[in-house]
Design an enzyme around this catalytic site. Sequence first.
Site, PDB file in Angstrom:
ATOM      1  N   LYS A 149     108.985 115.283  44.904  1.00  0.00           N
ATOM      2  CA  LYS A 149     109.996 115.650  44.141  1.00  0.00           C
ATOM      3  C   LYS A 149     110.865 116.778  44.585  1.00  0.00           C
ATOM      4  O   LYS A 149     110.550 118.002  44.853  1.00  0.00           O
ATOM      5  CB  LYS A 149     109.484 116.489  42.804  1.00  0.00           C
ATOM      6  CG  LYS A 149     110.244 116.517  41.568  1.00  0.00           C
ATOM      7  CD  LYS A 149     109.671 116.775  40.284  1.00  0.00           C
ATOM      8  CE  LYS A 149     110.621 117.287  39.198  1.00  0.00           C
ATOM      9  NZ  LYS A 149     111.521 116.347  38.874  1.00  0.00           N
ATOM     10  N   GLU A 182     111.759 103.317  37.777  1.00  0.00           N
ATOM     11  CA  GLU A 182     112.012 104.473  36.614  1.00  0.00           C
ATOM     12  C   GLU A 182     113.393 104.539  36.329  1.00  0.00           C
ATOM     13  O   GLU A 182     114.071 103.590  36.652  1.00  0.00           O
ATOM     14  CB  GLU A 182     111.343 105.635  37.262  1.00  0.00           C
ATOM     15  CG  GLU A 182     112.110 106.072  38.515  1.00  0.00           C
ATOM     16  CD  GLU A 182     111.426 107.434  39.029  1.00  0.00           C
ATOM     17  OE1 GLU A 182     110.788 108.232  38.610  1.00  0.00           O
ATOM     18  OE2 GLU A 182     111.546 107.574  40.193  1.00  0.00           O
TER      19      GLU A 182
END
Length: 283
Positions: A149, A182
């Site tokens: 991330k 996603e």
Amino acid sequence: MKIYIDGKYYGEDDAKISVLDHGLLYGDGVFEGIRVYNSRVFRLSEHVDRLYTSAKAIALTIPMNEKEMEEAVAATVRANNTQDGYIRLIVTRGRGSLGLDPGSCDRATVIIIVGDIQLYPEEYYKAGIKLVTASTRRVPPECLDPRIKSLNYLNNILAKMEARAAGALEAVMLNTQGFVTECTADNIFIVKGGRLLTPHPAQGALHGITMRTVSEIAKKRGLECAESAVTQYDLYAADECFITGTGAEVMPVISVDGRIVGDGKPGPITLQLTEDYRKLVAA
Ligand code: PMP
């Protein structure tokens, strides 16, 4: 607002970092978005764990241990008197020279901002949202593992801009093989024949904490839930579809690329999971 930077609190106007911080110059750093519900930080240790794993993957040394980080986050929430809110926890490579070599950065910068979040108006949770598939593909794991991330969100931002330009709120991102990964800041699930499917993180998705939480809830309800390869066809043929994320929670999807999902309304399993998730976070 009291913002934590390297162990001290600053007001919003005084919370500043160097223009030579490599987080700004190169997007060199990692972050987490975390929720506070009823004065409790939701799944704090999981977020801190993912932060440290992301940092490790980019060889970034965080100048405190995980326990100290959890305490710093909790203390910042208390300092802001936040009952319900959103925490942005950021660790940048720190101040260095203008060259991109992280060796010039002495110490990582730790920033904790506690604010509000309202990603989607409440009516969307009842009505559902539309998705479009973006032409911008998710950066492949061979180039930068999407499980990290990192502060590099340009890829996702470009996909988000495509969604907005197409009149949708979110975009589905495919990997370079054409499999669904996603959305730009949320994981995606489909329901088919009472079974939940979400793309495996190895396909190019962040291993979402909401996604894991929703899978746990679904399993408790006796629903089968698997991480596997998902195609655009699977999205179009799904009985139900929803996206999950710390900010979005569980958001129903009612159309993908103009194909109506199910009967065009949030499906019963999705609505149940939306409700279960809200109960769980409030408990
Ligand atoms: N994918 C991406 C790219 C994200 O940035 C996020 C976080 N907003 C998610 C998925 C969802 O992860 P989480 O449930 O841990 O917030």
